[in-house]
Structures are given as structure tokens and as C-alpha cells.
Design an enzyme around this catalytic site. Structure first.
Site, PDB file in Angstrom:
ATOM      1  N   ILE A  14      16.847  74.423  44.985  1.00 13.98           N
ATOM      2  CA  ILE A  14      15.428  74.697  45.335  1.00 13.98           C
ATOM      3  C   ILE A  14      15.101  75.861  44.444  1.00 13.98           C
ATOM      4  O   ILE A  14      13.959  76.375  44.655  1.00 13.98           O
ATOM      5  CB  ILE A  14      15.506  74.931  46.862  1.00 13.98           C
ATOM      6  CG1 ILE A  14      16.218  76.251  47.259  1.00 13.98           C
ATOM      7  CG2 ILE A  14      15.566  73.786  47.698  1.00 13.98           C
ATOM      8  CD1 ILE A  14      16.221  76.695  48.624  1.00 13.98           C
ATOM      9  N   GLY A  17      17.321  81.066  38.666  1.00 10.96           N
ATOM     10  CA  GLY A  17      16.703  82.323  37.899  1.00 10.96           C
ATOM     11  C   GLY A  17      17.843  83.113  37.249  1.00 10.96           C
ATOM     12  O   GLY A  17      18.843  82.262  36.997  1.00 10.96           O
ATOM     13  N   VAL A  22      19.836  78.533  43.364  1.00 13.26           N
ATOM     14  CA  VAL A  22      19.749  78.469  44.846  1.00 13.26           C
ATOM     15  C   VAL A  22      19.832  77.025  45.273  1.00 13.26           C
ATOM     16  O   VAL A  22      19.031  76.244  44.724  1.00 13.26           O
ATOM     17  CB  VAL A  22      18.568  79.381  45.500  1.00 13.26           C
ATOM     18  CG1 VAL A  22      18.415  79.265  46.999  1.00 13.26           C
ATOM     19  CG2 VAL A  22      18.536  80.756  44.799  1.00 13.26           C
ATOM     20  N   LYS A  37      23.096  80.697  47.494  1.00 12.30           N
ATOM     21  CA  LYS A  37      23.135  80.984  45.909  1.00 12.30           C
ATOM     22  C   LYS A  37      24.212  81.226  45.336  1.00 12.30           C
ATOM     23  O   LYS A  37      25.033  82.073  45.847  1.00 12.30           O
ATOM     24  CB  LYS A  37      22.146  82.249  46.027  1.00 12.30           C
ATOM     25  CG  LYS A  37      21.933  83.059  44.441  1.00 12.30           C
ATOM     26  CD  LYS A  37      21.213  83.919  44.504  1.00 12.30           C
ATOM     27  CE  LYS A  37      19.551  83.724  44.568  1.00 12.30           C
ATOM     28  NZ  LYS A  37      18.922  84.954  44.249  1.00 12.30           N
ATOM     29  N   ASP A 134      15.130  95.810  42.828  1.00 10.47           N
ATOM     30  CA  ASP A 134      14.399  94.922  42.047  1.00 10.47           C
ATOM     31  C   ASP A 134      13.315  94.040  42.860  1.00 10.47           C
ATOM     32  O   ASP A 134      13.367  93.048  42.906  1.00 10.47           O
ATOM     33  CB  ASP A 134      15.503  93.886  41.429  1.00 10.47           C
ATOM     34  CG  ASP A 134      14.961  93.114  40.424  1.00 10.47           C
ATOM     35  OD1 ASP A 134      13.949  93.609  39.601  1.00 10.47           O
ATOM     36  OD2 ASP A 134      15.322  91.995  40.095  1.00 10.47           O
TER      37      ASP A 134
END
Length: 443
Positions: A14, A17, A22, A37, A134
């Protein structure tokens, strides 16, 4: 391999990055959907890779301590094929970054709603000793039902997203980086708050506060020098953004204060929605409230009477996001005619300048009040002497049929490193050719 840790059955990918891939998965033990993840580790020598793996596990376990309705929960951490896997809460959603890319910038009220939820998650994290490191639109998930959740707490440092701090480089996303981090300082709660502000900025301006560029080195340079493009679409969020994006970490509000700064049922009071008519009541204000006894039908009823007229059906908002408040003097200079500026700008300038000088020159500020509204000078000076500085930000100005103005102003009371943010509604009238404050109440 279909089941991670002999428990989590991978169903579909899904997301992907810089930090990993993930999957939507099924927890075979608890019979629930989860997000799993697979973290990517930097391509380093075996010793450094092992250190990165250990750090990823540690950071994930720290993140698992956080339980908050606006934070994606971490349920489990497992190692498989020498890689750490995070098992997290599954939220059917899209990232804020994807939504902005598809739909463009948000209305300031909606941005404030989302920002308030992010701030609440950060406040809980900071209270638990967790720094996100982040905060950015890509790490904000918007559920199909409007739920807002912040994800990936601490993981950017754990897996070396960007570059490794130990190598003398920067961990995080340059477009949302706090200036002190770009200059080499360690991330902390205050840098998270800046990144929250940068994320809010992106919601309304459709770009990073450092400009619309993919040049990471250029972004880091601008961040290190504190160069920020002024917002042009933020409307009543402009004041909060200025504080969140302060170049000086000590001048930023905490995440908990940011919740108060942004929170209401529909975002900050603004020209975008009409304030509800409120019942007559006694507000808490910044100088002592005038008390009175009201005689009703021959009986005596004790109560507090305030001097600000109620908002009525004739209220017309004239101060919108396109208006730039002009600089002026104190607002009481007799050489400056009352009509030198537009009435809206003049009222805004007068209130702003009044509060700017209140802590440094309370006597002059006291003279801005009508005689019937003033406390004693001693009381007034006693209140303002408690603060080092007061930073006003005009939110809205509204005109009334009788020629008076109502100014909503957000005040940041500065005392050392402490900040207290409050919003006040101020009544302004022209009395004998000079502007005067006739009322003030907390809203």
C-alpha cells in the site's frame, strides 16, 4: 515469504518510500488488519549496518510507547531476513502530501484543523520524551473519514532517511527542516514544532517555506540561513505560522501551546465563518473588568457588565487575507489624521501598536483606553510589568453600523523563555478625533 514473524500475513503493498515498503497485512493471532513496514537500511559496511539495525529496533520500541488518537500506533517489531519490520495500526487513508498534490492547497480553516491534530500528537510524544524528527505532509495520514494521524515517529533517524547524522550529515527532509538542524544542532521538540509550521505552510501555500524547488542543497542552505518566503494564502493562520516558524527555537510555542493556538471547532476565528452571537457574559480580560449592579424590574441582580457590544446581524467583515496591515506609529500621534489610512487598516494598526508598547510603555498604552474603561494606572502598570514583551498579530477587523470597529488580535505574552498565547476581541472607536479602546475581552 507471506507471513512476517510467522504471524503477519502480507496481503497487498500500500505504500513505498525512502524508509521502506508498507503492506496491508492480517494479524493471524489477533485477527485484525495491520500495516507492516519493511524498513530499509542504508548501504553501509556490516558493522554500520548492524548499528543501524539496532538503532531502528530501539527507535521503534520507543515509538511503541506512544498511544494517542492522532498518532499511528506501533504494535510490534520483528526481525526477518536480517531486516526490522514494524507492525503498526492500519488506517485506510492517503497521505496529506498525496492529497495536496492532487487537490492543491487547503482552506486555512481546514489546515488549522489538521494542524491542531498533528500538534496534539506531537504534544503527547514530547510529553513521553519522543521526538518525531521528520514531520512533513508525507508522514501525515488523512483517513477516509477525515481522521488525522501522524506516523513514523523517530524512524527517520533510526534508518538514516536522508543521511546519517553520525556521518556529519543531516537526518530529515530538507523542505521541512528547522534552521538549527540545518546548522548542525540535534533534533528536539522545538525542531518538531518548526516542522509542524512548515507542514501547515505547505497546506495553505502549496510549497515549502523555503520555496518550490527540488534542490535539496539549496533548501538546506535556505534553512540554515532562516530564509522563509512570507505566506500569501494563509489568512488568519499567518500569525500562528510566524510563531511556529520562528528562526529562534526559544520563541516558538510548544506543541501543547500550538494545540491551543490552532484549535477550535472550525479553526481560528476568521473572515471565513461568521462568529456566533454569544450571550452577554463576563469575560476574562487583560485589565480588571468593570463590575456593576444591574437593576431589573425593581429587583437588584448582581452581575458583571462588559462594555463590548454583542456581535449582531449587521456585522460586516472587511479584513481578509488579501489585506496587508500597514506599519504606523503609536496610533495616537496627533499629527497623523484619523483618516490617513483606510478605516480598517487604521483600526488594525492602532490595536497592534497599542499592545506592542504595553509592556515597554504602559503609561502611553493606558492613555489609549477611554476614561470609562480604564483601571487605575497603578493596576494597569502592575499587570503589564510582569511581561518582557507582547507580540500582537491581527486576525480580523470587522466594521459595525455605528462606525466603531471590532478587532480580533492574538497576543503572545513573553516572559523569559515562556510563551502564553491568548486571543482577544477589542472594541475601537474614534473619540474626540482620536482612536480609543472602549472594550477588550478574551475569546
Amino acid at each position: 515469504m507471506n507471513a512476517v514473524g510467522e504471524r503477519y500475513l502480507l496481503l497487498e503493498q500500500i505504500g513505498a518510500g525512502a524508509m521502506g515498503v508498507v503492506w496491508r497485512a492480517h494479524d493471524e493471532l489477533l485477527h485484525r488488519e495491520v500495516a507492516v513496514k519493511q524498513l530499509k537500511l542504508p548501504d553501509l559496511d556490516p558493522v554500520a549496518t548492524d548499528m543501524a539495525r539496532t538503532r531502528a529496533m530501539r527507535e521503534a520500541r520507543i515509538a511503541a510507547r506512544l498511544q494517542h488518537p492522532n498518532a499511528i500506533g506501533v504494535f510490534d517489531v520483528v526481525v526477518q531476513d536480517d531486516l526490522p519490520w514494524l507492525v503498526m495500526e492500519y488506517l485506510p487513508s492517503r497521505s496529506l502530501a498525496a492529497l495536496l498534490a492532487e487537490n492543491g492547497p487547503l482552506h486555512p480553516v481546514e489546515a488549522a484543523r489538521i494542524g491542531g491534530k498533528i500538534a496534539a500528537a506531537l504534544a503527547a510524544a514530547h510529553a513521553a520524551g519522543i521526538t518525531h524528527r521528520d514531520v512533513k505532509p508525507g508522514n501525515v495520514l488523512i483517513g477516509h473519514d477525515g481522521t488525522v494521524k501522524l506516523t513514523d515517529f523517530g524512524i527517520s533517524r533510526a534508518v538514516g532517511d536522508g543521511t546519517l547524522t553520525e556521518a556529519g550529515m543531516i537526518s530529515g527532509t530538507p523542505a521541512y527542516l528547522a534552521p538549527e538542524i540545518a546548522r548542525g544542532d540535534a533534533p528536539d521538540a522545538r525542531s518538531d514544532v518548526f516542522s509542524l509550521g512548515a507542514t501547515l505552510y505547505a497546506m495553505t501555500e502549496d510549497r515549502s517555506p523555503y520555496g518550490a524547488t527540488d534542490n535539496n542543497l539549496g533548501l538546506i542552505y535556505r534553512a540554515a540561513t532562516g530564509k522563509i518566503d512570507p505566506p500569501s494564502r494563509a489568512g488568519t493562520l499567518t500569525g500562528p505560522l510566524k510563531r511556529l516558524l520562528s528562526n529562534d527555537p526559544a520563541r516558538r510555542p510548544t506543541a501543547a501551546q500550538a494545540v491551543d493556538l490552532l484549535a477550535s471547532d472550525e479553526g481560528p476565528t476568521s473572515v471565513f465563518r461568521r462568529p456566533a452571537v454569544e450571550p452577554r457574559r463576563a469575560p476574562r480580560w487583560i485589565v480588571p473588568v468593570v463590575a456593576a449592579l444591574v437593576l431589573i424590574a425593581g429587583g437588584v441582580v448582581g452581575g458583571l457588565v462588559w462594555l463590548l457590544p454583542l456581535v449582531d446581524e449587521h456585522l460586516v467583515f472587511t479584513f481578509d487575507e488579501s489585506v496587508t496591515v500597514q506599519e504606523s506609529g503609536t496610533g495616537q500621534d496627533p499629527n497623523v489624521p484619523v483618516d490617513a489610512l483606510s478605516p480598517v487598516d487604521a483600526a488594525a494598526n492602532f490595536v497592534r501598536d497599542h499592545y506592542r508598547q504595553a509592556a515597554s510603555d504602559p503609561t502611553t498604552a493606558w492613555n489609549n483606553l477611554t476614561e470609562s474603561f480604564r483601571p487605575t494606572l497603578e493596576e494597569y502598570e502592575g499587570f503589564w510589568s510582569k511581561y518582557d514583551e507582547v507580540q500582537p498579530d491581527i486576525l480580523t477587523v470587522s466594521a459595525r453600523p455605528n462606525g466603531s470597529y471590532t478587532v480580533d488580535v492574538q497576543l503572545t505574552f513573553v516572559l523569559g523563555s515562556s510563551l502564553d498565547v491568548q486571543t482577544y476581541r477589542v472594541g475601537v472607536e474614534v473619540v474626540d478625533g482620536a482612536r480609543k479602546i472602549v472594550s477588550s475581552s478574551k475569546i
